[in-house]
Motif scaffolding. Structure first.
Motif, PDB file in Angstrom:
ATOM      1  N   GLN A   1     -20.999 -19.530  57.177  1.00 24.52           N
ATOM      2  CA  GLN A   1     -21.906 -20.026  55.835  1.00 24.52           C
ATOM      3  C   GLN A   1     -23.142 -19.873  55.892  1.00 24.52           C
ATOM      4  O   GLN A   1     -23.971 -19.465  54.929  1.00 24.52           O
ATOM      5  CB  GLN A   1     -21.633 -21.590  56.211  1.00 24.52           C
ATOM      6  CG  GLN A   1     -20.026 -22.117  55.848  1.00 24.52           C
ATOM      7  CD  GLN A   1     -19.558 -23.223  56.429  1.00 24.52           C
ATOM      8  OE1 GLN A   1     -20.157 -23.805  57.295  1.00 24.52           O
ATOM      9  NE2 GLN A   1     -18.546 -24.029  55.535  1.00 24.52           N
ATOM     10  N   VAL A   2     -23.722 -19.917  57.216  1.00 23.70           N
ATOM     11  CA  VAL A   2     -25.092 -19.450  57.310  1.00 23.70           C
ATOM     12  C   VAL A   2     -25.474 -18.086  56.640  1.00 23.70           C
ATOM     13  O   VAL A   2     -26.413 -17.731  56.016  1.00 23.70           O
ATOM     14  CB  VAL A   2     -25.787 -19.519  58.724  1.00 23.70           C
ATOM     15  CG1 VAL A   2     -27.403 -19.292  58.763  1.00 23.70           C
ATOM     16  CG2 VAL A   2     -25.702 -20.950  59.226  1.00 23.70           C
ATOM     17  N   ALA A   3     -24.732 -17.051  57.138  1.00 17.74           N
ATOM     18  CA  ALA A   3     -25.036 -15.844  56.715  1.00 17.74           C
ATOM     19  C   ALA A   3     -24.687 -15.459  55.295  1.00 17.74           C
ATOM     20  O   ALA A   3     -25.737 -14.647  54.656  1.00 17.74           O
ATOM     21  CB  ALA A   3     -24.128 -14.861  57.713  1.00 17.74           C
ATOM     22  N   GLN A   4     -23.619 -15.972  54.650  1.00 19.97           N
ATOM     23  CA  GLN A   4     -23.341 -15.698  53.311  1.00 19.97           C
ATOM     24  C   GLN A   4     -24.102 -16.175  52.392  1.00 19.97           C
ATOM     25  O   GLN A   4     -24.097 -15.854  50.972  1.00 19.97           O
ATOM     26  CB  GLN A   4     -21.759 -16.189  53.308  1.00 19.97           C
ATOM     27  CG  GLN A   4     -20.948 -15.079  53.901  1.00 19.97           C
ATOM     28  CD  GLN A   4     -19.466 -15.419  53.950  1.00 19.97           C
ATOM     29  OE1 GLN A   4     -18.969 -16.585  53.487  1.00 19.97           O
ATOM     30  NE2 GLN A   4     -18.607 -14.776  54.706  1.00 19.97           N
ATOM     31  N   ARG A   5     -24.988 -17.228  52.932  1.00 15.69           N
ATOM     32  CA  ARG A   5     -25.965 -17.789  51.854  1.00 15.69           C
ATOM     33  C   ARG A   5     -26.910 -16.831  51.363  1.00 15.69           C
ATOM     34  O   ARG A   5     -27.342 -16.793  50.189  1.00 15.69           O
ATOM     35  CB  ARG A   5     -26.589 -19.196  52.458  1.00 15.69           C
ATOM     36  CG  ARG A   5     -25.785 -20.339  52.499  1.00 15.69           C
ATOM     37  CD  ARG A   5     -26.797 -21.430  53.026  1.00 15.69           C
ATOM     38  NE  ARG A   5     -25.870 -22.487  53.382  1.00 15.69           N
ATOM     39  CZ  ARG A   5     -25.858 -22.843  54.727  1.00 15.69           C
ATOM     40  NH1 ARG A   5     -26.880 -22.543  55.642  1.00 15.69           N
ATOM     41  NH2 ARG A   5     -25.183 -24.073  55.088  1.00 15.69           N
ATOM     42  N   THR A   6     -27.217 -15.857  52.498  1.00 11.75           N
ATOM     43  CA  THR A   6     -28.182 -14.942  52.174  1.00 11.75           C
ATOM     44  C   THR A   6     -27.500 -13.575  51.620  1.00 11.75           C
ATOM     45  O   THR A   6     -28.085 -13.080  51.056  1.00 11.75           O
ATOM     46  CB  THR A   6     -28.972 -14.665  53.624  1.00 11.75           C
ATOM     47  OG1 THR A   6     -29.731 -15.825  53.932  1.00 11.75           O
ATOM     48  CG2 THR A   6     -30.318 -13.381  53.375  1.00 11.75           C
TER      49      THR A   6
END
Length: 272
Positions: free
Chosen positions: A88-93
């Motif tokens: 979730q953290v990575a795929q926001r960017t």
């Protein structure tokens, strides 16, 4: 890193579920809460370790995806889902980021299967962290991870559950030798404070799970041998690149850390 059983045993405490309880989660049983309450009741302030660790992992993932081209992660000993999972953290960017979660806790695997239903760029691999070859060769890992391209290997709060005779440095070395230049390694680890708090917390884990090894900054740094350790080095987790966007305001470096916040260290390294 827990047992190999395929069914959830609510009568035995689970490392993953105790962490979940300390982080305010609901995926735990009375036996897990009993252990968690030892920390809450007898070691007041110790819950800060879990929160400081999770926040540092979030910052590390965000740092990698925003400053490098790495778009694939292996999260070893991933534990139960929280509000901010690695994907979730990575795929926001970077929505194209692919994440393999690795854990053997049956309840983690149940959640992992649910995770797969909502995101086709994640996999959950049920292999023990002490079997890196088994993780790397697992069909789900091979399907998602291209080992000809840089990978981020995340050892968040897992290597302190690997005893010395199980060769934690060898586990890291195995991954180091099998990923290409430009790969990243993140480690967070119980940090020896040579104080009563460290001794008592270590005793609770050893008595409960038969494992749990506090290590010095030098010992933690040695786990990353052969890699370029990035600034600010191995430091207490709240001091590892604090104050970045999205962090709670109290996680900055401008205040004095509690003794508990100093008992979890974090560091990131890059393979030259």
């Amino acid at each position: 890193m827990t047992g190999e059983s395929s069914s959830i045993d609510s009568t035995r405490p689970s490392i993953a579920r105790v962490y979940d309880y300390l982080l305010g989660g609901k995926d735990n049983y009375a036996v897990d809460r009993e252990i968690g309450d030892v920390f809450k009741r007898d070691l007041p302030g110790s819950v800060a370790i879990a929160f400081a660790n999770r926040a540092a992992l979030t910052r590390a993932v965000r740092e990698i995806v925003t400053t490098s081209g790495v778009r694939q992660f292996i999260d070893l000993g991933s534990g139960l889902p929280t509000a901010d999972n690695v994907h979730q953290v990575a795929q926001r960017t970077a929505p194209e980021t692919r994440v393999v979660y690795v854990d053997t806790d049956p309840q983690v695997l149940v959640h992992g299967r649910a995770l797969l239903e909502e995101n086709d760029r994640t996999r959950v691999v049920p292999v023990d962290v002490r079997d890196p070859e088994g993780i790397r060769d697992h069909p789900d890992t091979r399907e998602l991870i291209d080992f000809d391209r840089p990978v981020a290997v995340m050892f968040s709060a897992i290597l302190h559950h690997v005893n010395d005779e199980e060769d934690p440095a060898g586990i890291v070395r195995h991954w180091r030798d099998r990923v290409p230049s430009g790969s990243y390694f993140f480690v967070s680890h119980f940090r020896s404070g040579n104080n009563p708090e460290t001794a008592e917390a270590e005793k609770v884990l050893q008595q409960t799970f038969g494992r749990g090894r506090w290590r010095t900054d030098t010992e933690i740094e040695a786990l990353l041998d052969g890699l370029e350790i990035l600034e600010p080095g191995i430091v207490p987790a709240p001091l590892w690149r604090p104050g970045t966007a999205g962090d709670p305001p109290h996680l900055g470096a401008e205040r004095e850390l509690t003794v508990w916040e100093r008992l979890i260290a974090a560091g990131m390294a890059r393979k030259p």
